[in-house]
Design an enzyme around this catalytic site. Sequence first.
Site, PDB file in Angstrom:
ATOM      1  CG  ASP A   1      -0.235   0.079   2.538  1.00 17.32           C
ATOM      2  OD1 ASP A   1       0.841  -0.532   2.673  1.00 17.32           O
ATOM      3  OD2 ASP A   1      -0.728   0.760   3.452  1.00 17.32           O
TER       4      ASP A   1
ATOM      5  CG  HIS B   1      -1.523  -7.245  -1.713  1.00 18.06           C
ATOM      6  ND1 HIS B   1      -2.748  -7.357  -2.301  1.00 18.06           N
ATOM      7  CD2 HIS B   1      -1.588  -6.119  -0.952  1.00 18.06           C
ATOM      8  CE1 HIS B   1      -3.536  -6.364  -1.922  1.00 18.06           C
ATOM      9  NE2 HIS B   1      -2.841  -5.595  -1.086  1.00 18.06           N
TER      10      HIS B   1
END
Length: 554
Positions: free
Chosen positions: A164, A478
């Site tokens: 993120d 991810h």
Amino acid sequence: VQATAATAIHVNQLGFAPQADKLAVVTDSTATSFEVLRADNGQSVYRGELGAAAAWKASAETVKLADFSTLTAPGEYRIKVDGAAPSDRFVIGADTYRKLNAAALKAYYMNRAGIALETRYAGVYARPAGHMDDKVLVHASAASKDRPEGSTITSAKGWYDAGDYNEYVVNSGISTYTLLAAFEHFPAYYAKQNLNLPESGNGLPDILNEALWNLDWMLTMQDPHDGGVYHKLTNKTFDAMVMPDQAMKAPRYVVQKSTAAALDFAATMAAASRVFKAYEQQRPGLSARMLAAAEAAWTWAAAHPTATFRNPPDVRTGEYGDQHLDDEFAWAAAELYISTRNDDYYRAMKAEQTPATVPNWGDVNGLAWMSLAHHRARLTPLADRKLIASRIDGLAAALASTWKSSPYRVAMKDKDFVWGSNAVVLNQSMMLLQGYRLNGKVEYLDAAQSGLDYVLGRNATTYSFVTGFGARPPLHPHHRPSQADKIDAPVPGFLVGGPQAGQQDQADCPPYPAKLPATSYLDNVCSYASNEVAINWNAPLVYVSGALDELSKQ
Ligand code: G3I
Ligand code: 9MR
């Protein structure tokens, strides 16, 4: 592509230094012996007996160990066991982890906020800048007289935390400190390393150039009016899987000052002030500024000892919401003590009550002991050197004993397979290395080697868990840039989180292949619970890979 044979050979897919302990794991096999073959011509160069069969609960496998430590001739090899496909190739040689170490550090550059990555530094992973953070809003939870809600500050640079794009002080602390410790402990290894950064050649070692990118950001997270430190710089919700320059254009926020952020900041800045003292010419005044910032954050934390953090209702990004702050107090006190030699800080550490544990973002006790042990010759008379030695040795001995009795020869217990388990095993190795540095017990070095072997392939999944390294690395981490950049291969040098049975991403993912602690892993971009990357996970990879290269020369 997965080897599906019941019998499989799991080995470090990169290799070993000539004098290193060298183990492979053979699963569910009736064979009693193994051979090591030259990779180029298949010639057998070593024959050994397999160890006794033992059951590993974490993977529900019955395994035997192949020990070929006495094979020291440099070369490229494979292991052969009757009934199994030959193992992946691996190398025996010097500096086996040089490239891995450099890539693991370069991954931080690849995760920099507030800078365009240029082709000459980033190659195919070049990308426009994202998140300049020149107008960051003060969130309601962070509002003060001097900085009311909705006022703005500048908070440039720093590393994105993980897959993120947010930046969290608590996680920055342990990550940056671990890189600084790698340099403090093994300066020769890093002195001439060239990471091809924009700053390379400026008179600072590149590991420090990279650390400074985040330290500069951390300094902006301190409110100069009171010394308090914001917990994080963040969106209100996670971005979609887009490139940094395509991320939400809405302003970002600094959120609540927290005790944990202030203490992790204080510890990291105190350590950084030591390291940058030697670079006064390149960065005049920086060391003193860092120490002053550390002391101001300590003073704030002492006045606000229970400002724990929970996400405000309108903020849904990573929390790093530690509720136990004794360890943060101990770590900050220890680093401030080492850097100032002020005995008040040693007393504040409460050494007698502070255990030595394997560090993670929420438990930093081990970092205090690790720094004290490294600096033990330069402490004031007040410091209890016997206690320091016994804490470090006690932890290393406990880890080595688990390692020794583990069928896979890892220090991992079932409870260690948590979110980010691959960093648990490497932080275990880092603490084993502190034991080895203290008293030279080879068993500690061997156990530390096993931790790196585990993440590079001697585990129950068949993967080497570092992008771009080994025969079967993760292909779908991810990690927003790796997913959105239209380049097939993920950004190299990142350690993924690793197996753990929590499967907190199940709603967003296809079924996992298994729910066992050591095999509950998905190489799928959906899997933030097992296949994300993170700055705190790469840091012990840097520390351990560099340390094993360097210590193998001695
Ligand atoms: O504290 C409890 C403990 O009491 C309990 O026994 C145990 C049982 O599972 O759980 C513990 O809580 C865990 C917590 O970490 C503290 O270790 C949670 O289960 C676990 O889900 C949680 O995982 C964290 C995860 O964020 C979710 O919050 C990871 O440690 C942390 O590394 C990860 O960090 C994220 C950031 O939030 C956002 N950016 C990406 C980053 C990496 O995934
Ligand atoms: O991408 C997010 C990742 O960085 C975090 O570690 C994770 C857990 O907090 O959350 C991820 O975001 C997911 C969200 O929690 C749920 N919906 C899907 C998001 C992934 O795209």
